[in-house]
Design a protein around this motif. Structure first.
Motif, PDB file in Angstrom:
ATOM      1  N   ASN A 152      27.915 -19.671   0.818  1.00 10.31           N
ATOM      2  CA  ASN A 152      27.976 -20.031  -0.590  1.00 10.31           C
ATOM      3  C   ASN A 152      26.935 -21.098  -0.871  1.00 10.31           C
ATOM      4  O   ASN A 152      27.023 -22.204  -0.335  1.00 10.31           O
ATOM      5  CB  ASN A 152      29.382 -20.529  -0.931  1.00 10.31           C
ATOM      6  N   ARG A 153      25.933 -20.758  -1.653  1.00  5.32           N
ATOM      7  CA  ARG A 153      24.855 -21.686  -2.006  1.00  5.32           C
ATOM      8  C   ARG A 153      24.164 -22.249  -0.763  1.00  5.32           C
ATOM      9  O   ARG A 153      23.769 -23.396  -0.713  1.00  5.32           O
ATOM     10  CB  ARG A 153      25.380 -22.800  -2.889  1.00  5.32           C
ATOM     11  N   GLY A 154      24.064 -21.414   0.263  1.00  5.37           N
ATOM     12  CA  GLY A 154      23.369 -21.816   1.474  1.00  5.37           C
ATOM     13  C   GLY A 154      24.191 -22.663   2.422  1.00  5.37           C
ATOM     14  O   GLY A 154      23.689 -23.095   3.456  1.00  5.37           O
ATOM     15  N   ASN A 155      25.449 -22.905   2.109  1.00  7.91           N
ATOM     16  CA  ASN A 155      26.285 -23.758   2.953  1.00  7.91           C
ATOM     17  C   ASN A 155      27.059 -22.951   3.986  1.00  7.91           C
ATOM     18  O   ASN A 155      27.657 -21.930   3.674  1.00  7.91           O
ATOM     19  CB  ASN A 155      27.272 -24.561   2.097  1.00  7.91           C
ATOM     20  N   ILE A 156      27.027 -23.429   5.214  1.00  6.99           N
ATOM     21  CA  ILE A 156      27.786 -22.826   6.305  1.00  6.99           C
ATOM     22  C   ILE A 156      29.194 -23.414   6.269  1.00  6.99           C
ATOM     23  O   ILE A 156      29.371 -24.619   6.371  1.00  6.99           O
ATOM     24  CB  ILE A 156      27.101 -23.116   7.659  1.00  6.99           C
ATOM     25  N   ALA A 157      30.191 -22.554   6.122  1.00  7.23           N
ATOM     26  CA  ALA A 157      31.566 -23.042   6.005  1.00  7.23           C
ATOM     27  C   ALA A 157      32.444 -22.681   7.195  1.00  7.23           C
ATOM     28  O   ALA A 157      33.382 -23.404   7.509  1.00  7.23           O
ATOM     29  CB  ALA A 157      32.196 -22.499   4.722  1.00  7.23           C
ATOM     30  N   ILE A 158      32.143 -21.589   7.873  1.00 10.48           N
ATOM     31  CA  ILE A 158      33.065 -21.065   8.876  1.00 10.48           C
ATOM     32  C   ILE A 158      33.310 -22.033  10.037  1.00 10.48           C
ATOM     33  O   ILE A 158      34.399 -22.068  10.597  1.00 10.48           O
ATOM     34  CB  ILE A 158      32.604 -19.685   9.381  1.00 10.48           C
ATOM     35  N   ALA A 172       0.817  -1.219   0.000  1.00 14.36           N
ATOM     36  CA  ALA A 172       0.000   0.000   0.000  1.00 14.36           C
ATOM     37  C   ALA A 172       0.854   1.274   0.000  1.00 14.36           C
ATOM     38  O   ALA A 172       0.387   2.333  -0.425  1.00 14.36           O
ATOM     39  CB  ALA A 172      -0.936  -0.006   1.205  1.00 14.36           C
ATOM     40  N   ARG A 173       2.102   1.170   0.460  1.00 10.91           N
ATOM     41  CA  ARG A 173       3.008   2.324   0.486  1.00 10.91           C
ATOM     42  C   ARG A 173       3.782   2.481  -0.810  1.00 10.91           C
ATOM     43  O   ARG A 173       4.577   3.398  -0.953  1.00 10.91           O
ATOM     44  CB  ARG A 173       3.988   2.196   1.653  1.00 10.91           C
ATOM     45  N   GLY A 174       3.593   1.522  -1.742  1.00 11.88           N
ATOM     46  CA  GLY A 174       4.322   1.558  -3.006  1.00 11.88           C
ATOM     47  C   GLY A 174       5.691   0.917  -2.927  1.00 11.88           C
ATOM     48  O   GLY A 174       6.500   1.043  -3.845  1.00 11.88           O
ATOM     49  N   LEU A 175       5.974   0.195  -1.842  1.00 12.06           N
ATOM     50  CA  LEU A 175       7.269  -0.457  -1.641  1.00 12.06           C
ATOM     51  C   LEU A 175       7.194  -1.930  -2.026  1.00 12.06           C
ATOM     52  O   LEU A 175       6.140  -2.550  -1.944  1.00 12.06           O
ATOM     53  CB  LEU A 175       7.712  -0.333  -0.185  1.00 12.06           C
ATOM     54  N   VAL A 176       8.318  -2.476  -2.430  1.00 17.69           N
ATOM     55  CA  VAL A 176       8.437  -3.904  -2.711  1.00 17.69           C
ATOM     56  C   VAL A 176       8.923  -4.578  -1.435  1.00 17.69           C
ATOM     57  O   VAL A 176       9.934  -4.175  -0.849  1.00 17.69           O
ATOM     58  CB  VAL A 176       9.420  -4.170  -3.871  1.00 17.69           C
ATOM     59  N   GLU A 177       8.192  -5.592  -0.995  1.00 23.78           N
ATOM     60  CA  GLU A 177       8.545  -6.310   0.230  1.00 23.78           C
ATOM     61  C   GLU A 177       9.183  -7.651  -0.117  1.00 23.78           C
ATOM     62  O   GLU A 177       8.812  -8.281  -1.111  1.00 23.78           O
ATOM     63  CB  GLU A 177       7.297  -6.539   1.077  1.00 23.78           C
ATOM     64  N   PHE A 178      10.123  -8.070   0.714  1.00 24.86           N
ATOM     65  CA  PHE A 178      10.746  -9.384   0.566  1.00 24.86           C
ATOM     66  C   PHE A 178      11.233  -9.833   1.935  1.00 24.86           C
ATOM     67  O   PHE A 178      11.244  -9.044   2.883  1.00 24.86           O
ATOM     68  CB  PHE A 178      11.877  -9.372  -0.473  1.00 24.86           C
ATOM     69  N   SER A 179      11.612 -11.085   2.033  1.00 28.65           N
ATOM     70  CA  SER A 179      12.057 -11.604   3.323  1.00 28.65           C
ATOM     71  C   SER A 179      13.246 -12.534   3.138  1.00 28.65           C
ATOM     72  O   SER A 179      13.526 -12.988   2.026  1.00 28.65           O
ATOM     73  CB  SER A 179      10.923 -12.354   4.022  1.00 28.65           C
ATOM     74  N   ALA A 180      13.926 -12.784   4.245  1.00 28.33           N
ATOM     75  CA  ALA A 180      15.065 -13.700   4.259  1.00 28.33           C
ATOM     76  C   ALA A 180      15.068 -14.456   5.582  1.00 28.33           C
ATOM     77  O   ALA A 180      14.785 -13.878   6.635  1.00 28.33           O
ATOM     78  CB  ALA A 180      16.373 -12.930   4.107  1.00 28.33           C
ATOM     79  N   GLU A 181      15.393 -15.732   5.520  1.00 27.95           N
ATOM     80  CA  GLU A 181      15.554 -16.529   6.731  1.00 27.95           C
ATOM     81  C   GLU A 181      16.938 -16.265   7.303  1.00 27.95           C
ATOM     82  O   GLU A 181      17.869 -15.948   6.565  1.00 27.95           O
ATOM     83  CB  GLU A 181      15.406 -18.013   6.406  1.00 27.95           C
ATOM     84  N   PHE A 182      17.074 -16.406   8.618  1.00 27.99           N
ATOM     85  CA  PHE A 182      18.380 -16.242   9.233  1.00 27.99           C
ATOM     86  C   PHE A 182      18.575 -17.261  10.353  1.00 27.99           C
ATOM     87  O   PHE A 182      17.627 -17.828  10.884  1.00 27.99           O
ATOM     88  CB  PHE A 182      18.596 -14.814   9.755  1.00 27.99           C
ATOM     89  N   SER A 202      27.758 -29.159   8.611  1.00 29.49           N
ATOM     90  CA  SER A 202      26.347 -29.093   8.985  1.00 29.49           C
ATOM     91  C   SER A 202      25.790 -27.736   8.607  1.00 29.49           C
ATOM     92  O   SER A 202      26.409 -26.709   8.900  1.00 29.49           O
ATOM     93  CB  SER A 202      26.160 -29.308  10.485  1.00 29.49           C
ATOM     94  N   ASN A 203      24.636 -27.736   7.945  1.00 30.47           N
ATOM     95  CA  ASN A 203      23.931 -26.491   7.678  1.00 30.47           C
ATOM     96  C   ASN A 203      22.870 -26.227   8.740  1.00 30.47           C
ATOM     97  O   ASN A 203      22.101 -25.279   8.627  1.00 30.47           O
ATOM     98  CB  ASN A 203      23.290 -26.519   6.285  1.00 30.47           C
TER      99      ASN A 203
END
Length: 150
Positions: free
Chosen positions: A109-115, A78-88, A125-126
């Motif tokens: 990288n491609r959803g993989n946890i490396a650290i 309604a405000r003219g903004l584009v909404e999106f979301s991200a999992e964390f 493990s992801n």
């Protein structure tokens, strides 16, 4: 806690899409559980795992967002903004005062946890949850908060 996650997610958007100007609208914590139950990581103590979703909004007419392909075709609120979301995913000291105030955001990288494999010598493990996923606990013993998003 909310400020830390908000800042991390805002920085994520800023880093991953540097020309885009977006803001965090709200954050939802979907789950909270002990990480590596029963283990204390030095002065930082026990850790917890948070999963959630961050909701963003950006102005498709802003000059900074012009490089985003087809953004002007996206549905608007309604405000003219584009909404999106991200999992964390967040791993942080259960008692935040025991942390060292450092937040480390891994651009995965491609959803993989490396650290955790790289710095903690942990198994892959992801969805880190166990003592094995903590590996040698290098960053945890130092009270660092770790954040990933997708």
């Amino acid at each position: 806690m909310r400020r830390i996650i908000t800042a991390a997610l805002f920085l994520t958007v800023a880093c991953l899409s540097s020309p885009a100007a977006a803001r965090v609208e709200r954050i939802e914590i979907l789950s909270r559980q002990d990480f590596a139950p029963g283990i204390e990581f030095g002065d930082a103590g026990a850790y917890e795992k948070l999963r959630g979703r961050a909701f963003f909004a950006l102005d498709p007419n802003a000059a900074a967002n012009a490089p985003v392909t087809d953004l002007k075709l996206a549905p608007r609120d309604a405000r003219g903004l584009v909404e999106f979301s991200a999992e964390f995913l967040v791993l942080r000291p259960k008692v935040t005062a025991r942390g060292n105030g450092t937040l480390l955001y891994e651009v995965n990288n491609r959803g993989n946890i490396a650290i955790l494999r790289q710095l903690h010598e942990a198994s892959f493990s992801n969805d880190p949850a166990t003592v094995a996923d903590a590996g040698n606990g290098f960053l945890f013993r130092r009270g660092v908060t770790l954040v990933w998003s997708a």
